[in-house]
Design an enzyme around this catalytic site. Sequence first.
Site, PDB file in Angstrom:
ATOM      1  N   ASP A 110       0.864  -1.172   0.000  1.00  0.00           N
ATOM      2  CA  ASP A 110       0.000   0.000   0.000  1.00  0.00           C
ATOM      3  C   ASP A 110       0.906   1.229   0.000  1.00  0.00           C
ATOM      4  O   ASP A 110       2.107   1.134   0.286  1.00  0.00           O
ATOM      5  CB  ASP A 110      -0.891  -0.034   1.244  1.00  0.00           C
ATOM      6  CG  ASP A 110      -1.821   1.159   1.326  1.00  0.00           C
ATOM      7  OD1 ASP A 110      -2.516   1.422   0.325  1.00  0.00           O
ATOM      8  OD2 ASP A 110      -1.845   1.829   2.370  1.00  0.00           O
TER       9      ASP A 110
ATOM     10  N   ASP B 265       0.053   5.217   0.979  1.00  0.00           N
ATOM     11  CA  ASP B 265       0.001   6.176   2.084  1.00  0.00           C
ATOM     12  C   ASP B 265      -0.039   5.440   3.418  1.00  0.00           C
ATOM     13  O   ASP B 265      -0.895   4.583   3.645  1.00  0.00           O
ATOM     14  CB  ASP B 265      -1.221   7.073   1.946  1.00  0.00           C
ATOM     15  CG  ASP B 265      -1.113   8.335   2.779  1.00  0.00           C
ATOM     16  OD1 ASP B 265       0.024   8.754   3.061  1.00  0.00           O
ATOM     17  OD2 ASP B 265      -2.143   8.897   3.157  1.00  0.00           O
TER      18      ASP B 265
ATOM     19  N   ASP C  99      -1.190  -0.713   6.180  1.00  0.00           N
ATOM     20  CA  ASP C  99      -1.327  -0.066   7.487  1.00  0.00           C
ATOM     21  C   ASP C  99      -2.762  -0.023   7.976  1.00  0.00           C
ATOM     22  O   ASP C  99      -3.014   0.432   9.088  1.00  0.00           O
ATOM     23  CB  ASP C  99      -0.771   1.360   7.435  1.00  0.00           C
ATOM     24  CG  ASP C  99      -1.658   2.305   6.625  1.00  0.00           C
ATOM     25  OD1 ASP C  99      -1.999   1.947   5.465  1.00  0.00           O
ATOM     26  OD2 ASP C  99      -2.018   3.382   7.118  1.00  0.00           O
TER      27      ASP C  99
END
Length: 353
Positions: free
Chosen positions: A32, A34, A232
């Site tokens: 991923d 950001d 995250d």
Amino acid sequence: MTSSDRPVGAEDGWLWASGEPLARRHGVVLLDLDGVVYLQGEPIPGVPEALRELREAGAAPMFVTNNASRRAAEVAELLTARGVPAAADEVCTSAQAAARLLEQRCAPGDGVLVVGSEALAAEVSAVGLRPIDGRDGAKPAAVVQGYGPTVGWRQLADATIAVRGGAWWLATNTDATMPSAHGVLPGNGTMVAAVATAVGRAPDAVAGKPSPVLLERAAAAHPYAAPIMVGDRWDTDIEAARAADMPSVLVLSGTTRPRDLPALPPRGRPRYVAWTAAGINETHPEVTGDDRRVRCREWSVSVDGERLTLSGDGTPLDALRAIAEACWRFERPAESIAGRGDQAARALSDLEW
């Protein structure tokens, strides 16, 4: 499966051990963006170096994003400018995944109402379909809805009319929010929810995480390699990995904080936990346990009625691994954790408990 590469005993347990660095065991690493590669536009410390090490280990990175507002080449340029060299074919966006689903659903040349960015329209064109908008007067075979900074009431109204008229409805993603330099802002999921409220139902399909479609498409670029996902957010990245039946690393450099880990539902529990994406180049310790205690290296979490007690010594991350496994295994909340001794108190403080 060896003792150093297995889940801890109870079926409720999820954390695994790795006998060698993960990048040497998985030929393709899905990342991923950001909160994993960068945060608020700046590379996360140590991650650019970790990705270079990953490549040197023979693994291939694939950057996956739910953001449908940019094409893969644009994302690759942004990553490279931020110190993370990337090629367009190493990027997989939800717009690309959505276009592939539309290609499978629609006949060549069919009109597709595009609610979103020019990048999304370009991906629809690339698979032989015809992007249209509400001004064309044509009845679309499908509606694809993705984030775009200029999307407003008119476009949402057009989507509502088309879906009510029988068009197949596809969302690139359903993230309710998106990060920005000004804080959390409404994401595509918020706008999808507006149309869903108007038509009285959810989209027919979703291309981005937590749907497995995006990860499966990214992994398909390296069909003979074992994939692993690094994210995250448990409710998109980790849930998508579980849906795609691939292992995952939950990093604590973005949305998820240490105290969130013990409360994760089964669908959002990762196989590995790390501070940052640099954890892909590390080995991960074994977490063991019985019906009274969970251990990770020198740490121990014991159950006493409704309470859990942390004792021992070592790194805060190992303490967190033991705590999370104990909370999942014994079904106790994070608030039930107490530390015994100075080392445990220090570890809990470092974890912002």
